[in-house]
Design an enzyme around this catalytic site. Sequence first.
Site, PDB file in Angstrom:
ATOM      1  N   TYR A  37     -26.373  16.641  -7.801  1.00  0.00           N
ATOM      2  CA  TYR A  37     -26.569  17.520  -6.650  1.00  0.00           C
ATOM      3  C   TYR A  37     -26.982  18.868  -7.195  1.00  0.00           C
ATOM      4  CZ  TYR A  37     -25.126  19.634  -2.153  1.00  0.00           C
ATOM      5  OH  TYR A  37     -25.076  20.315  -0.969  1.00  0.00           O
ATOM      6  N   LYS A  47     -27.491  14.035  -1.242  1.00  0.00           N
ATOM      7  CA  LYS A  47     -26.526  14.336  -0.175  1.00  0.00           C
ATOM      8  C   LYS A  47     -25.668  13.102   0.104  1.00  0.00           C
ATOM      9  CE  LYS A  47     -27.652  18.620   0.846  1.00  0.00           C
ATOM     10  NZ  LYS A  47     -26.895  19.824   1.214  1.00  0.00           N
ATOM     11  N   GLU A  61     -32.043  17.543   6.761  1.00  0.00           N
ATOM     12  CA  GLU A  61     -31.863  18.340   5.543  1.00  0.00           C
ATOM     13  C   GLU A  61     -33.167  18.993   5.106  1.00  0.00           C
ATOM     14  OE1 GLU A  61     -28.754  18.651   4.078  1.00  0.00           O
ATOM     15  OE2 GLU A  61     -29.700  20.216   2.875  1.00  0.00           O
ATOM     16  N   ASP A  62     -33.083  20.257   4.809  1.00  0.00           N
ATOM     17  CA  ASP A  62     -34.163  21.002   4.146  1.00  0.00           C
ATOM     18  C   ASP A  62     -35.506  20.957   4.891  1.00  0.00           C
ATOM     19  OD1 ASP A  62     -32.230  21.674   2.374  1.00  0.00           O
ATOM     20  OD2 ASP A  62     -33.019  20.586   0.670  1.00  0.00           O
ATOM     21  N   ALA A 105     -30.860  29.040   7.238  1.00  0.00           N
ATOM     22  CA  ALA A 105     -29.469  29.185   6.799  1.00  0.00           C
ATOM     23  C   ALA A 105     -28.904  30.532   7.238  1.00  0.00           C
ATOM     24  CB  ALA A 105     -29.381  29.032   5.281  1.00  0.00           C
ATOM     25  N   ASN A 119     -29.765  29.116  -3.932  1.00  0.00           N
ATOM     26  CA  ASN A 119     -29.722  28.140  -5.015  1.00  0.00           C
ATOM     27  C   ASN A 119     -31.109  27.550  -5.221  1.00  0.00           C
ATOM     28  OD1 ASN A 119     -30.265  25.690  -3.501  1.00  0.00           O
ATOM     29  ND2 ASN A 119     -28.321  26.032  -2.504  1.00  0.00           N
ATOM     30  N   ASN A 162     -22.470  23.765   1.286  1.00  0.00           N
ATOM     31  CA  ASN A 162     -22.164  22.935   2.446  1.00  0.00           C
ATOM     32  C   ASN A 162     -21.567  21.568   2.058  1.00  0.00           C
ATOM     33  OD1 ASN A 162     -24.640  21.876   1.581  1.00  0.00           O
ATOM     34  ND2 ASN A 162     -25.768  22.967   3.194  1.00  0.00           N
TER      35      ASN A 162
HETATM   36  O1  OAA Z   1     -28.023  21.307  -1.090  1.00  0.00           O
HETATM   37  C1  OAA Z   1     -27.373  22.333  -1.338  1.00  0.00           C
HETATM   38  O2  OAA Z   1     -26.833  22.569  -2.406  1.00  0.00           O
HETATM   39  C2  OAA Z   1     -27.152  23.310  -0.223  1.00  0.00           C
HETATM   40  C3  OAA Z   1     -28.245  23.193   0.754  1.00  0.00           C
HETATM   41  O3  OAA Z   1     -28.206  22.447   1.697  1.00  0.00           O
HETATM   42  C4  OAA Z   1     -29.478  23.918   0.483  1.00  0.00           C
HETATM   43  O4  OAA Z   1     -29.477  24.840  -0.322  1.00  0.00           O
HETATM   44  O5  OAA Z   1     -30.501  23.565   1.081  1.00  0.00           O
HETATM   45 MG    MG Z   2     -30.248  21.955   2.222  1.00  0.00          MG
END
Ligand code: OAA
Ligand code: MG
Length: 551
Positions: A97, A170, A241-242, A301, A413, A458
């Site tokens: 991850y 994830k 996601e994303d 976010a 990140n 998260n």
């Molecule tokens: O995945 C992760 O570490 C946190 C997250 O959802 C992102 O930064 O898009």
């Molecule tokens: Mg994400």
Amino acid sequence: MAPRPDVPHGRALLADALRNKGVAFTREERQRHGLVGMLPPGVLSLDQQARRAWEQLQAQPDDLAKNVCLEQLHDRNEVLYHRLLTEHLKELLPIVYDPTVGEAIKRYSHEYRRPRGVYLSVDHPQDVRPAFEALGLGPDDVDLVVATDAQQILGIGDWGVGGMQISVGKLAVYTAAAGIHPGRAVPVMLDVGTDNQALLNDPLYVGNRHSRARGKEYDAFVAAYVDTVRDLFPRALLHWEDFGPGNGRRLLDAYGEKVCTFNDDMQGTGAITLSCVLNAARVSGTPMREQRVVVFGAGTAGVGIADQLRDAMVRDGLERDEAVARIWCLDRQGLLLRSTEGLRDYQRLYARPDEEWSDGSGKPKPIGLEEVVDRVRPTVLVGTSTVHGAFTEEVVRSMAAHVERPVVLPLSNPTEKIEAMPEDVLRWTDGRALVAAGVPLPPVELNGTSYVVAQANNALIYPGLGLGVIVSRASRITDGMFQAAAEALADLAELSGTGAPLLPQVENLRASSATVATAVARRAAGDGVARAPLDDVVQQVQDAMWQPEYA
Ligand SMILES: O=C([O-])CC(=O)C(=O)O
Ligand SMILES: [Mg+2]
């Protein structure tokens, strides 16, 4: 995938990662399943296999190589993979991850080995249904689907088809943290093209080689995905996601009330940040209604965080507009003002009246972070900007000059995007700052105290949230369920002592996810969206958690 009546035989069994036990197949099993002669004669236990896999992993030269090695194991033997992950969560979470998954995504086409999950192409929407049908799963066999279109991977932008690895990552965390059954969860890549020119010009790129689809074509494709999953797998929770800022919020608005779904970057990140701030408020003694919040980076976010902090201030006694007035959001254009050009609709609520910041003469100039911090004297500074180093010594010192316990949350990140290193923030503030980051970082030693930096990722929220949804069979996910998750997690942190982290540690993710799940399921019932009877939630959550053991 999920238990099917047609148990494979021989080589097909060895190739079925969910059923394969490798050299842990006993002699009797080898005879029964047509494996005679296909394995070396020794029989190892799962623990012995885990020891060997751990040794193999240690021999890898760097984190990307470890990620590749682990994902190969994932493709061979899922029980062993999850056993290893569960046993070494702290060491391996950063590998499967954040942050290493970012590297794996960038390198996807070059490290390519074995496909995993469901790949959907905007060029062939007619294939959406057959692609899901090919899983061979029945209507009750899927609990969870994680999908990305990879427009905004972590803080690293558009990575096209490589984004599949964020869906995969994830799901690995869902299983390691909350025992979501790996055979009942499906990672999905919605390949709508990419605007990343480096990918488009890479002869080895394995995704759609055209720019991102938009507008009607995009919406129809996503609709085909949602409709097909709902039709084939009516129990499934849909995790987004994303997605990019233009689509994430829009899709949630379109489907959030109708479907059991959530956007992790907006709502999961909002909830984990709320957890942090609730505990920071406990430590500092400043109640939520008195916080002044600056959010640097007002994308999906950042605004998701603003929304949840706003609601928490309202619960603490403020009117909604009073709460909004205590939040300042900055994006590429600087502080968001009502006159700011190119405001997105979801940012508009937080745009400040221009009069506050100018004397009205001429066009307002962009207002930067330093000026905002200087004038606002925030108690909380959140970073979701992906601007490395944006929280300078000057900014942090200015904040700390007016606030006894400044709350500084550089959440961007992977690590190369972080707004400030917690170590620096603590040094600049003589250890007064309450800090958490989005990525895992070692403790900071300062003046004889060890400061443990909470990972405000998260990952501490979504696995428990998902489990709570699955156990309660929630028909949709309410705001209250995120609140319940954030509060339950915050309550688990041990806040006593200087240097204590604001959140429970990642090592305890399995226990904290169960607690989050219990709170979420109860709240689902309270909000009238639970469809399963909840007589003994604690036990139901325990019973629902898959264990990495051979059948
Ligand atoms: O995945 C992760 O570490 C946190 C997250 O959802 C992102 O930064 O898009
Ligand atoms: Mg994400």
